[in-house]
Design a protein around this motif. Structure first.
Motif, PDB file in Angstrom:
ATOM      1  N   TYR A 136      17.976 -12.768  23.251  1.00  0.00           N
ATOM      2  CA  TYR A 136      17.386 -11.444  23.448  1.00  0.00           C
ATOM      3  C   TYR A 136      17.364 -11.253  24.962  1.00  0.00           C
ATOM      4  CZ  TYR A 136      15.374 -11.854  18.687  1.00  0.00           C
ATOM      5  OH  TYR A 136      15.169 -11.994  17.342  1.00  0.00           O
TER       6      TYR A 136
ATOM      7  N   ILE B  39      16.313 -14.199  27.092  1.00  0.00           N
ATOM      8  CA  ILE B  39      15.633 -15.206  26.257  1.00  0.00           C
ATOM      9  C   ILE B  39      16.626 -15.825  25.276  1.00  0.00           C
ATOM     10  CG2 ILE B  39      13.826 -15.568  24.517  1.00  0.00           C
ATOM     11  CD1 ILE B  39      12.379 -13.133  25.830  1.00  0.00           C
TER      12      ILE B  39
ATOM     13  N   ALA C 104      16.758 -17.442  22.224  1.00  0.00           N
ATOM     14  CA  ALA C 104      15.807 -17.670  21.122  1.00  0.00           C
ATOM     15  C   ALA C 104      16.282 -18.722  20.138  1.00  0.00           C
ATOM     16  CB  ALA C 104      15.522 -16.355  20.398  1.00  0.00           C
TER      17      ALA C 104
ATOM     18  N   ALA D 267       6.309 -23.523  14.492  1.00  0.00           N
ATOM     19  CA  ALA D 267       5.194 -22.774  15.071  1.00  0.00           C
ATOM     20  C   ALA D 267       5.614 -21.340  15.382  1.00  0.00           C
ATOM     21  CB  ALA D 267       4.728 -23.480  16.351  1.00  0.00           C
ATOM     22  N   ASN D 268       4.669 -20.513  15.798  1.00  0.00           N
ATOM     23  CA  ASN D 268       4.972 -19.147  16.234  1.00  0.00           C
ATOM     24  C   ASN D 268       6.008 -19.192  17.347  1.00  0.00           C
ATOM     25  OD1 ASN D 268       1.618 -18.607  15.726  1.00  0.00           O
ATOM     26  ND2 ASN D 268       3.140 -17.306  14.796  1.00  0.00           N
ATOM     27  N   GLY D 269       6.991 -18.326  17.243  1.00  0.00           N
ATOM     28  CA  GLY D 269       7.988 -18.218  18.309  1.00  0.00           C
ATOM     29  C   GLY D 269       9.079 -19.267  18.244  1.00  0.00           C
ATOM     30  N   ALA D 270       9.098 -20.095  17.205  1.00  0.00           N
ATOM     31  CA  ALA D 270      10.106 -21.168  17.110  1.00  0.00           C
ATOM     32  C   ALA D 270      11.506 -20.604  16.850  1.00  0.00           C
ATOM     33  CB  ALA D 270       9.721 -22.145  16.002  1.00  0.00           C
ATOM     34  N   GLY D 271      11.566 -19.397  16.279  1.00  0.00           N
ATOM     35  CA  GLY D 271      12.878 -18.787  16.034  1.00  0.00           C
ATOM     36  C   GLY D 271      13.201 -18.612  14.555  1.00  0.00           C
ATOM     37  N   LYS D 272      12.211 -18.715  13.705  1.00  0.00           N
ATOM     38  CA  LYS D 272      12.457 -18.636  12.253  1.00  0.00           C
ATOM     39  C   LYS D 272      12.928 -17.235  11.842  1.00  0.00           C
ATOM     40  CE  LYS D 272       8.143 -19.738  11.422  1.00  0.00           C
ATOM     41  NZ  LYS D 272       7.605 -19.743  12.803  1.00  0.00           N
ATOM     42  N   THR D 273      12.153 -16.224  12.255  1.00  0.00           N
ATOM     43  CA  THR D 273      12.532 -14.840  11.913  1.00  0.00           C
ATOM     44  C   THR D 273      13.882 -14.496  12.512  1.00  0.00           C
ATOM     45  OG1 THR D 273      10.244 -14.139  11.754  1.00  0.00           O
ATOM     46  CG2 THR D 273      11.843 -12.414  12.208  1.00  0.00           C
ATOM     47  N   THR D 274      14.099 -14.920  13.736  1.00  0.00           N
ATOM     48  CA  THR D 274      15.374 -14.619  14.403  1.00  0.00           C
ATOM     49  C   THR D 274      16.543 -15.212  13.613  1.00  0.00           C
ATOM     50  OG1 THR D 274      14.252 -14.552  16.534  1.00  0.00           O
ATOM     51  CG2 THR D 274      16.639 -14.890  16.585  1.00  0.00           C
TER      52      THR D 274
ATOM     53  N   GLU E  56       9.406  -9.660   7.377  1.00  0.00           N
ATOM     54  CA  GLU E  56       8.027  -9.966   7.777  1.00  0.00           C
ATOM     55  C   GLU E  56       7.295  -8.630   7.963  1.00  0.00           C
ATOM     56  OE1 GLU E  56       5.850 -12.581  11.272  1.00  0.00           O
ATOM     57  OE2 GLU E  56       7.912 -11.957  11.492  1.00  0.00           O
TER      58      GLU E  56
ATOM     59  N   GLU F  84       8.005 -14.781   5.679  1.00  0.00           N
ATOM     60  CA  GLU F  84       6.530 -14.833   5.638  1.00  0.00           C
ATOM     61  C   GLU F  84       5.916 -14.088   4.450  1.00  0.00           C
ATOM     62  OE1 GLU F  84       4.796 -16.622   7.693  1.00  0.00           O
ATOM     63  OE2 GLU F  84       5.840 -16.705   9.618  1.00  0.00           O
TER      64      GLU F  84
ATOM     65  N   GLN G 110       4.761 -19.622   7.592  1.00  0.00           N
ATOM     66  CA  GLN G 110       3.765 -20.311   8.418  1.00  0.00           C
ATOM     67  C   GLN G 110       3.024 -21.333   7.559  1.00  0.00           C
ATOM     68  OE1 GLN G 110       2.477 -19.918  11.600  1.00  0.00           O
ATOM     69  NE2 GLN G 110       4.062 -18.466  12.207  1.00  0.00           N
TER      70      GLN G 110
HETATM   71  P1  ATP Z   1       6.571 -16.091  14.253  1.00  0.00           P
HETATM   72  O1  ATP Z   1       6.175 -17.040  13.200  1.00  0.00           O
HETATM   73  O2  ATP Z   1       5.519 -15.913  15.311  1.00  0.00           O
HETATM   74  O3  ATP Z   1       7.132 -14.798  13.753  1.00  0.00           O
HETATM   75  P2  ATP Z   1       9.249 -17.126  14.704  1.00  0.00           P
HETATM   76  O4  ATP Z   1       9.464 -18.592  14.577  1.00  0.00           O
HETATM   77  O5  ATP Z   1       9.681 -16.284  13.570  1.00  0.00           O
HETATM   78  O6  ATP Z   1       7.733 -16.842  15.067  1.00  0.00           O
HETATM   79  P3  ATP Z   1      10.874 -15.423  16.328  1.00  0.00           P
HETATM   80  O7  ATP Z   1      10.149 -14.176  15.961  1.00  0.00           O
HETATM   81  O8  ATP Z   1      12.197 -15.657  15.759  1.00  0.00           O
HETATM   82  O9  ATP Z   1       9.970 -16.689  16.033  1.00  0.00           O
HETATM   83  O10 ATP Z   1      10.962 -15.479  17.919  1.00  0.00           O
HETATM   84  C1  ATP Z   1      11.716 -16.466  18.616  1.00  0.00           C
HETATM   85  C2  ATP Z   1      11.646 -16.177  20.111  1.00  0.00           C
HETATM   86  O11 ATP Z   1      12.366 -14.968  20.401  1.00  0.00           O
HETATM   87  C3  ATP Z   1      10.238 -15.949  20.633  1.00  0.00           C
HETATM   88  O12 ATP Z   1      10.158 -16.506  21.919  1.00  0.00           O
HETATM   89  C4  ATP Z   1      10.113 -14.442  20.696  1.00  0.00           C
HETATM   90  O13 ATP Z   1       9.212 -14.032  21.706  1.00  0.00           O
HETATM   91  C5  ATP Z   1      11.526 -14.013  21.037  1.00  0.00           C
HETATM   92  N1  ATP Z   1      11.855 -12.694  20.494  1.00  0.00           N
HETATM   93  C6  ATP Z   1      11.836 -12.340  19.171  1.00  0.00           C
HETATM   94  N2  ATP Z   1      12.199 -11.037  19.029  1.00  0.00           N
HETATM   95  C7  ATP Z   1      12.456 -10.572  20.283  1.00  0.00           C
HETATM   96  C8  ATP Z   1      12.878  -9.315  20.806  1.00  0.00           C
HETATM   97  N3  ATP Z   1      13.141  -8.281  20.015  1.00  0.00           N
HETATM   98  N4  ATP Z   1      13.025  -9.226  22.138  1.00  0.00           N
HETATM   99  C9  ATP Z   1      12.790 -10.266  22.952  1.00  0.00           C
HETATM  100  N5  ATP Z   1      12.398 -11.488  22.528  1.00  0.00           N
HETATM  101  C10 ATP Z   1      12.235 -11.651  21.213  1.00  0.00           C
END
Ligand code: ATP
Length: 237
Positions: free
Chosen positions: A15, A18, A20, A39-46, A86, A163, A195
């Protein structure tokens, strides 16, 4: 050995500046429930968004034998990839029935659509009672049921579930996980982001643990449930 539906090799997502997702490799085989935990921000949703085409990725990403790198989102839906996002993302100003119809927008087989519509209402009787209710006025659990059903209406070969337990009461969470398990028993392949790692592992065959964009562990769900590090970091034991 079952064939992979999703095969990712050295997958990367950026991103802007970043990084990710940092070169992850994983497979989801036909008939499996595979979880991504972390954990939060690990990259699962991405990771889910990369598969459904909502974010650009680099590296290899295959659906069955097809290279997805140049396949746009709507084509991925036609191929059989459906995501239940999500935060649920139902169309708030549309009724339950309209949301379900929207889920089938890429299909032309009227008889098949009708069959899947009935299957969804059987799976979630609550939706059947509320066909004309505006989706935005439904409870969180009901919206989650609708989001899963809307994804099912595209007749996917793989369901990406982001989620499904977020913000829901324990009783509703248990119901939703029961249904996810049932869908899999009926043949649906599922990639689950959660989570609530304990609930996810209980219904999964295998799982990958993500930490800041990298896969740090992968194993059968049963082994991960007994792994000391996983128990301490993700299961709160
Ligand atoms: P959560 O459980 O909190 O949703 P996650 O494991 O699903 O966390 P992601 O949402 O995939 O994590 O985010 C992975 C990384 O990418 C994080 O550092 C997040 O801040 C960053 N990120 C996600 N979406 C964007 C975006 N649209 N623009 C910039 N950075 C992003």
């Amino acid at each position: 050995m079952k064939s992979p539906i999703i095969n990712a090799d050295n997958l990367n997502v950026h991103y802007g500046s970043i990084h990710a997702i940092k070169g992850i490799s994983f497979q989801v085989n036909e008939g499996e429930v595979v979880s991504l935990i972390g954990a939060n921000g690990a990259g699962k949703t991405t990771t889910l968004r990369a598969i459904s085409g909502l974010v650009p990725s680099s590296g290899k990403l295959y659906f069955q034998d097809q290279d997805l790198s140049k396949v746009p989102i709507f084509k991925r839906v036609e191929l059989g990839i459906a995501q239940s996002p999500e935060g649920r993302g139902v169309f708030a100003q549309m009724s339950v029935q309209e949301n379900l119809e929207m889920g089938a927008y890429s299909r032309k087989d009227k008889a098949g659509i009708k069959k899947d519509y009935e299957m969804c209402l059987e799976l979630f009787p609550r939706l059947k009672e509320r066909l004309w209710q505006m989706a935005g006025t439904m409870s969180g659990g009901e919206q989650q049921m609708l989001a899963i059903s809307r994804a099912l209406m595209s007749k996917p070969k793989i369901l990406l579930l982001d989620e499904p337990s977020l913000g829901l009461a324990p009783l509703i969470v248990a119901q939703i996980f029961e249904i996810v398990k049932k869908l899999n028993q009926e043949g649906m392949t599922i990639l689950l982001v959660e989570q609530n790692a304990r609930m996810a592992l209980k219904i999964s065959h295998r799982a990958y643990v993500l930490e800041t964009g990298k896969i740090v562990m992968q194993d059968s769900a049963a082994n991960l449930l007994n792994n000391d590090e996983v128990r301490k970091s993700y299961l709160g034991i």
